[in-house]
Write an enzyme that holds these catalytic residues in place. Structure first.
Site, mmCIF file in Angstrom:
data_model
loop_
_atom_site.group_PDB
_atom_site.id
_atom_site.type_symbol
_atom_site.label_atom_id
_atom_site.label_comp_id
_atom_site.label_asym_id
_atom_site.label_seq_id
_atom_site.Cartn_x
_atom_site.Cartn_y
_atom_site.Cartn_z
ATOM 1 N N ASP A 1 -31.234 -3.000 -0.625
ATOM 2 C CA ASP A 1 -32.540 -3.640 -0.332
ATOM 3 C C ASP A 1 -32.454 -5.271 -0.895
ATOM 4 O OD1 ASP A 1 -34.842 -4.871 -0.054
ATOM 5 O OD2 ASP A 1 -36.031 -2.817 -0.319
ATOM 6 N N LYS B 1 -37.680 -11.633 3.616
ATOM 7 C CA LYS B 1 -38.567 -12.641 2.768
ATOM 8 C C LYS B 1 -37.922 -14.174 2.935
ATOM 9 C CE LYS B 1 -40.948 -10.301 -0.713
ATOM 10 N NZ LYS B 1 -40.775 -8.823 -0.602
ATOM 11 N N PHE C 1 -39.354 -0.755 -4.824
ATOM 12 C CA PHE C 1 -40.232 -1.236 -3.916
ATOM 13 C C PHE C 1 -39.426 -1.408 -2.678
ATOM 14 C CE2 PHE C 1 -42.753 -3.830 -1.342
ATOM 15 C CZ PHE C 1 -44.091 -3.081 -1.305
HETATM 16 C C1 LIG Z 1 -41.012 -7.626 0.012
HETATM 17 C C2 LIG Z 1 -40.172 -6.332 -0.195
HETATM 18 C C3 LIG Z 1 -40.194 -5.600 0.803
HETATM 19 C C4 LIG Z 1 -41.273 -5.311 1.875
HETATM 20 O O1 LIG Z 1 -41.106 -6.342 2.847
HETATM 21 P P1 LIG Z 1 -42.410 -6.710 3.829
HETATM 22 O O2 LIG Z 1 -41.917 -8.063 4.642
HETATM 23 O O3 LIG Z 1 -43.622 -7.025 2.800
HETATM 24 O O4 LIG Z 1 -42.513 -5.725 4.678
HETATM 25 C C5 LIG Z 1 -39.228 -4.441 0.549
HETATM 26 N N1 LIG Z 1 -38.423 -4.431 -0.248
HETATM 27 C C6 LIG Z 1 -38.422 -5.447 -1.236
HETATM 28 C C7 LIG Z 1 -37.322 -5.278 -2.522
HETATM 29 C C8 LIG Z 1 -39.280 -6.393 -0.934
HETATM 30 O O5 LIG Z 1 -39.155 -7.387 -2.382
#
Ligand SMILES: *Cc1c(COP(=O)(O)O)cnc(C)c1O
Length: 397
Positions: free
Chosen positions: A222, A251, A137
């Site tokens: 990420d 986050k 994701f």
């Molecule tokens: C939450 C998340 C995103 C997206 O972040 P947003 O602040 O919602 O745009 C991307 N990658 C990972 C691994 C995430 O947990």
């Protein structure tokens, strides 16, 4: 009395209809939140792995209040001190040398892919493809929807931007096969969060690192969910003995104030003036919150605390697994943990937890995920596990 549920139904787009729970949260303190009826909940969602120091942390609140009264926004046409303080602190405490601030995780990832493509254009004959993992994701913009290795996010919006290939997570041979001269980067989560807390085999990320070095490919991690202490070290990559070329954060970075960050090695930081930008990104308010959060986290060894309490929580969840045969697995690292069931009882368990005052996330129809504040105590864990025990005891499988 205002019926907020009706107001939502009438005015808000229907995007959250399937996920919103019948709770109106009003305030929080530490690991607890209160609803409009005064009912208290132990919060093991933590604003979606965001409020790592707990709700309304006095140090962060003070920094926000001070900055809000002083200067919230200036544009990047001017220098501001909180932005530079946070950039310096991030660099001094990571393996990366340059920072760019965005407003969300998705946006940080967009920046990472743009940087990798820019690098490919300048340093690798126009290589532009990015390999990502199935079940990953990476966010919700069109390009990050394409990067995300789950077709359900892409289908409603086809055609999505080209240039992404997906391979099985944890399988180095597939990654090698998907590589060609057009590949500029591999983008991975150190632990996959949104698809149910998937931990790669221990030798996977080191093998990916070696392959990237050998093939002149950038490694983008990420760390939006895994960074900022979540896995029990400040950054997730420290768990695997590797260093990324590019890392993205969001986050937990400002304990709830929206922010995203893109970090890169010096030699990879090839953006030229004008190549990238942002109106809000790096604004003094978000950065003051981020600086207060990161500084507190480092000075108080919060990642280490998360590691210890995470191990305790993991052990207690294992005890539940011994007791309930329908628990298929318990997995996770630090304070990113999940329990998977044999049957699709996630929704029933979630609602039952809610009733007894525990907020959790149903990450899959058959799995719950826990991403509490990193400052939770053993008593908080005991309370959560007692509620889970009661919930599972009452559930009819
Ligand atoms: C939450 C998340 C995103 C997206 O972040 P947003 O602040 O919602 O745009 C991307 N990658 C990972 C691994 C995430 O947990």
């Amino acid at each position: 009395m205002t019926d907020w549920y009706e107001i939502e139904k009438k005015y808000y787009m229907r995007t959250f209809e399937a996920v919103r729970l019948p709770v109106i949260l009003i305030r929080g303190k530490g690991a607890r939140v209160w609803d409009d009826q005064g009912k208290v909940y132990l919060d093991f969602v933590g604003g979606w792995a965001v409020t790592s120091l707990g709700h309304a942390h006095p140090v962060v609140t003070k920094a926000i209040n001070r900055q809000a009264g002083q200067l919230i926004q200036t544009s990047n046409q001017f220098y501001t001190i909180p932005q530079l303080q946070l950039a310096e602190l991030l660099v001094k405490n990571s393996c990366l040398q340059r920072v760019f601030f965005a407003n969300s995780g998705t946006e940080a990832n967009e920046g990472a892919v743009k940087l990798a493509r820019r690098w490919g254009k300048l340093k690798k004959n126009g290589a532009h493809e990015v390999i990502t993992a199935l079940n990953s994701f990476h966010g919700r913009t069109l390009a990050m929807t394409a990067a995300t290795g789950q077709s359900r996010f892409q289908e409603p919006y086809q055609p999505v931007p080209a240039g992404f290939k997906h391979v099985e997570y944890g399988n180095i041979e597939e990654l090698k096969k998907a590589t060609n001269e057009q590949t500029c980067a591999v983008m991975l989560e150190p632990v996959q969060g949104e698809s149910g807390v998937n931990i790669p085999p221990p030798d996977y990320l080191p093998a990916v690192r070696r392959w990237c070095d050998q093939s002149n490919i950038l490694l983008i991690l990420d760390e939006i969910q895994t960074g900022m202490g979540r896995l029990g070290t400040l950054w997730g990559y420290q768990q695997f003995g590797i260093e990324p070329d590019i890392m993205t954060l969001a986050k937990g970075l400002a304990n709830g104030v929206p922010i995203g960050a893109l970090l890169a090695k010096e030699e990879v930081s090839v953006f030229a003036p004008g190549d990238h930008g942002s109106t809000f990104g790096g604004n003094p308010l978000a950065c003051a919150a981020g600086y207060a959060t990161l500084k507190y986290m480092i000075e108080n060894n919060i990642p280490e605390q998360a590691k210890k309490i995470g191990e305790y929580f993991y052990g207690e969840l294992q005890k539940l697994k011994q007791k309930y045969s329908f628990i298929k697995s318990v997995r996770g690292k630090g304070l990113l943990l999940a329990v998977e069931f044999e049957k699709e009882i996630g929704s029933a368990a979630l609602h039952s937890c809610l009733k007894y005052g525990l907020l959790v996330n149903k990450v899959k129809p058959n799995a719950l995920r826990f991403m509490p504040p990193l400052i939770i105590t053993r008593n908080d864990v005991d309370e959560a596990v007692q509620i889970l025990d009661r919930v599972l005891d009452e559930i009819i499988v």
